[in-house]
Design a protein around this motif. Structure first.
Motif, PDB file in Angstrom:
ATOM      1  N   MET B  41      15.078 -17.910  16.365  1.00  0.00           N
ATOM      2  CA  MET B  41      16.044 -18.599  17.482  1.00  0.00           C
ATOM      3  C   MET B  41      15.171 -18.223  18.838  1.00  0.00           C
ATOM      4  O   MET B  41      14.095 -17.712  18.836  1.00  0.00           O
ATOM      5  CB  MET B  41      17.294 -17.818  17.482  1.00  0.00           C
ATOM      6  CG  MET B  41      17.596 -17.758  16.038  1.00  0.00           C
ATOM      7  SD  MET B  41      19.082 -16.733  15.901  1.00  0.00           S
ATOM      8  CE  MET B  41      20.322 -17.836  16.652  1.00  0.00           C
ATOM      9  N   TYR B  42      15.964 -18.806  19.905  1.00  0.00           N
ATOM     10  CA  TYR B  42      15.304 -18.685  21.227  1.00  0.00           C
ATOM     11  C   TYR B  42      15.038 -17.361  21.728  1.00  0.00           C
ATOM     12  O   TYR B  42      15.629 -16.461  21.121  1.00  0.00           O
ATOM     13  CB  TYR B  42      16.149 -19.360  22.166  1.00  0.00           C
ATOM     14  CG  TYR B  42      15.930 -21.029  22.203  1.00  0.00           C
ATOM     15  CD1 TYR B  42      14.799 -21.550  22.573  1.00  0.00           C
ATOM     16  CD2 TYR B  42      16.911 -21.712  21.445  1.00  0.00           C
ATOM     17  CE1 TYR B  42      14.808 -23.237  22.358  1.00  0.00           C
ATOM     18  CE2 TYR B  42      17.006 -23.098  21.017  1.00  0.00           C
ATOM     19  CZ  TYR B  42      15.688 -23.833  21.808  1.00  0.00           C
ATOM     20  OH  TYR B  42      15.454 -25.104  21.319  1.00  0.00           O
ATOM     21  N   GLU B  43      14.181 -17.085  22.637  1.00  0.00           N
ATOM     22  CA  GLU B  43      13.876 -15.696  23.280  1.00  0.00           C
ATOM     23  C   GLU B  43      13.386 -15.030  22.129  1.00  0.00           C
ATOM     24  O   GLU B  43      13.360 -13.765  21.923  1.00  0.00           O
ATOM     25  CB  GLU B  43      15.007 -15.189  23.868  1.00  0.00           C
ATOM     26  CG  GLU B  43      15.893 -15.784  24.846  1.00  0.00           C
ATOM     27  CD  GLU B  43      14.808 -16.133  25.921  1.00  0.00           C
ATOM     28  OE1 GLU B  43      14.016 -15.448  26.344  1.00  0.00           O
ATOM     29  OE2 GLU B  43      15.163 -17.279  26.578  1.00  0.00           O
ATOM     30  N   ARG B  44      12.432 -15.445  21.254  1.00  0.00           N
ATOM     31  CA  ARG B  44      11.721 -14.793  20.166  1.00  0.00           C
ATOM     32  C   ARG B  44      12.675 -13.922  19.243  1.00  0.00           C
ATOM     33  O   ARG B  44      12.169 -12.950  18.684  1.00  0.00           O
ATOM     34  CB  ARG B  44      10.694 -13.899  20.770  1.00  0.00           C
ATOM     35  CG  ARG B  44       9.561 -14.533  21.419  1.00  0.00           C
ATOM     36  CD  ARG B  44       8.722 -13.974  21.718  1.00  0.00           C
ATOM     37  NE  ARG B  44       7.847 -14.498  22.727  1.00  0.00           N
ATOM     38  CZ  ARG B  44       6.736 -15.446  22.595  1.00  0.00           C
ATOM     39  NH1 ARG B  44       6.529 -15.500  21.310  1.00  0.00           N
ATOM     40  NH2 ARG B  44       6.179 -16.164  23.652  1.00  0.00           N
ATOM     41  N   VAL B  45      14.029 -14.286  19.073  1.00  0.00           N
ATOM     42  CA  VAL B  45      14.729 -13.648  18.338  1.00  0.00           C
ATOM     43  C   VAL B  45      14.659 -14.155  16.849  1.00  0.00           C
ATOM     44  O   VAL B  45      14.684 -15.227  16.622  1.00  0.00           O
ATOM     45  CB  VAL B  45      16.251 -14.041  18.709  1.00  0.00           C
ATOM     46  CG1 VAL B  45      17.316 -13.175  17.708  1.00  0.00           C
ATOM     47  CG2 VAL B  45      16.519 -13.155  20.119  1.00  0.00           C
ATOM     48  N   LYS B  46      14.474 -13.104  15.881  1.00  0.00           N
ATOM     49  CA  LYS B  46      14.359 -13.280  14.416  1.00  0.00           C
ATOM     50  C   LYS B  46      15.407 -12.796  13.658  1.00  0.00           C
ATOM     51  O   LYS B  46      15.441 -11.578  13.919  1.00  0.00           O
ATOM     52  CB  LYS B  46      12.993 -13.176  13.818  1.00  0.00           C
ATOM     53  CG  LYS B  46      11.856 -14.051  14.424  1.00  0.00           C
ATOM     54  CD  LYS B  46      10.509 -13.919  13.882  1.00  0.00           C
ATOM     55  CE  LYS B  46       9.734 -14.904  14.277  1.00  0.00           C
ATOM     56  NZ  LYS B  46       8.452 -14.552  14.327  1.00  0.00           N
ATOM     57  N   VAL B  47      16.195 -13.346  12.852  1.00  0.00           N
ATOM     58  CA  VAL B  47      17.257 -12.827  12.250  1.00  0.00           C
ATOM     59  C   VAL B  47      17.350 -13.335  10.729  1.00  0.00           C
ATOM     60  O   VAL B  47      16.706 -14.375  10.558  1.00  0.00           O
ATOM     61  CB  VAL B  47      18.692 -12.828  12.753  1.00  0.00           C
ATOM     62  CG1 VAL B  47      18.967 -12.109  13.944  1.00  0.00           C
ATOM     63  CG2 VAL B  47      19.002 -14.341  12.845  1.00  0.00           C
ATOM     64  N   GLU B  48      17.735 -12.401   9.758  1.00  0.00           N
ATOM     65  CA  GLU B  48      18.038 -12.808   8.458  1.00  0.00           C
ATOM     66  C   GLU B  48      19.315 -13.061   7.989  1.00  0.00           C
ATOM     67  O   GLU B  48      19.919 -11.965   8.460  1.00  0.00           O
ATOM     68  CB  GLU B  48      17.042 -11.995   7.612  1.00  0.00           C
ATOM     69  CG  GLU B  48      16.623 -12.610   6.221  1.00  0.00           C
ATOM     70  CD  GLU B  48      15.966 -11.449   5.442  1.00  0.00           C
ATOM     71  OE1 GLU B  48      14.491 -11.425   5.836  1.00  0.00           O
ATOM     72  OE2 GLU B  48      16.442 -10.787   4.702  1.00  0.00           O
ATOM     73  N   ALA B  49      19.436 -13.739   7.178  1.00  0.00           N
ATOM     74  CA  ALA B  49      21.148 -13.870   6.515  1.00  0.00           C
ATOM     75  C   ALA B  49      20.929 -14.708   5.303  1.00  0.00           C
ATOM     76  O   ALA B  49      20.191 -15.446   4.856  1.00  0.00           O
ATOM     77  CB  ALA B  49      21.832 -14.643   7.673  1.00  0.00           C
TER      78      ALA B  49
END
Lengths: 98, 90
Positions: B41-49
């Motif tokens: 995602m933006y602002e270097r956000v990484k999430v898992e789902a």
């Protein structure tokens, strides 16, 4: 291809299908893969990278709104085209022939 | 979306291309259901789902077990506008 990716339309997107592409999206981020399809609604690209193992693949979807640049690197050979074509087909495709 | 050409002769070809591309994309979404997805995602956000579903306009994704920096959200909607890309293993 510079910007305006979501505005290209289906006929133009079709020309990128089955090609290896380099996609710039977000901040200085670059992704590569075989272009499987472009969603005509969101202009999102589906990139596939095949692993060493048979039947394994890593799939990356780049959202159309984030795309900055798409560059074609090379065309797929017959084997790659076939792998792309069959990658998401249901296990059993029902035929309508009697 | 808006037809890119008003040329009536081109329309059937364009509609065919649109349907081929869309079918392939929908099959890809089907293959994604219940798989672990990594979102960039933006602002270097990484999430898992775990991916569950998308709406037809690809505006929101419904996911489960969203791993955020402050904990795991059991069920969540992700706005596609906030996503740059996402990956999964097929």
């Amino acid at each position: 291809m510079q910007c305006g990716w979501p505005l290209l339309g289906p006929l133009q997107w079709m020309r990128y299908v089955n090609k290896q592409v380099k996609v710039k999206a977000g901040k200085d981020e670059e992704r590569r893969g075989w272009l499987l399809t472009v969603d005509p609604v969101s202009a999102s690209l589906v990139l596939v990278n095949f692993g060493e193992e048979e039947g394994r693949a890593s799939v990356q979807v780049v959202m159309g709104h984030a795309v900055e640049e798409v560059e074609v690197l090379q065309e797929a050979d017959e084997e790659t085209t076939e792998r792309l074509r069959t990658s998401f087909l249901p296990p059993e495709t029902r035929t309508l022939d009697p | 979306s808006i037809p890119s050409s008003s040329d009536a002769e081109q329309l059937p070809g364009e509609q065919h291309a649109r349907s081929v591309l869309r079918e392939s994309f929908l099959r890809c979404l089907l293959a994604m259901a219940n798989k672990k997805i990594q979102f960039q995602m933006y602002e270097r956000v990484k999430v898992e789902a775990t991916f569950r579903a998308s709406d037809i306009d690809v505006l929101n994704f419904q996911v489960s077990d969203l791993h955020t920096p402050i904990g795991v959200q059991k069920e969540a909607l992700i706005r596609c506008q906030d996503v740059i890309s996402f990956t999964f293993d097929a």
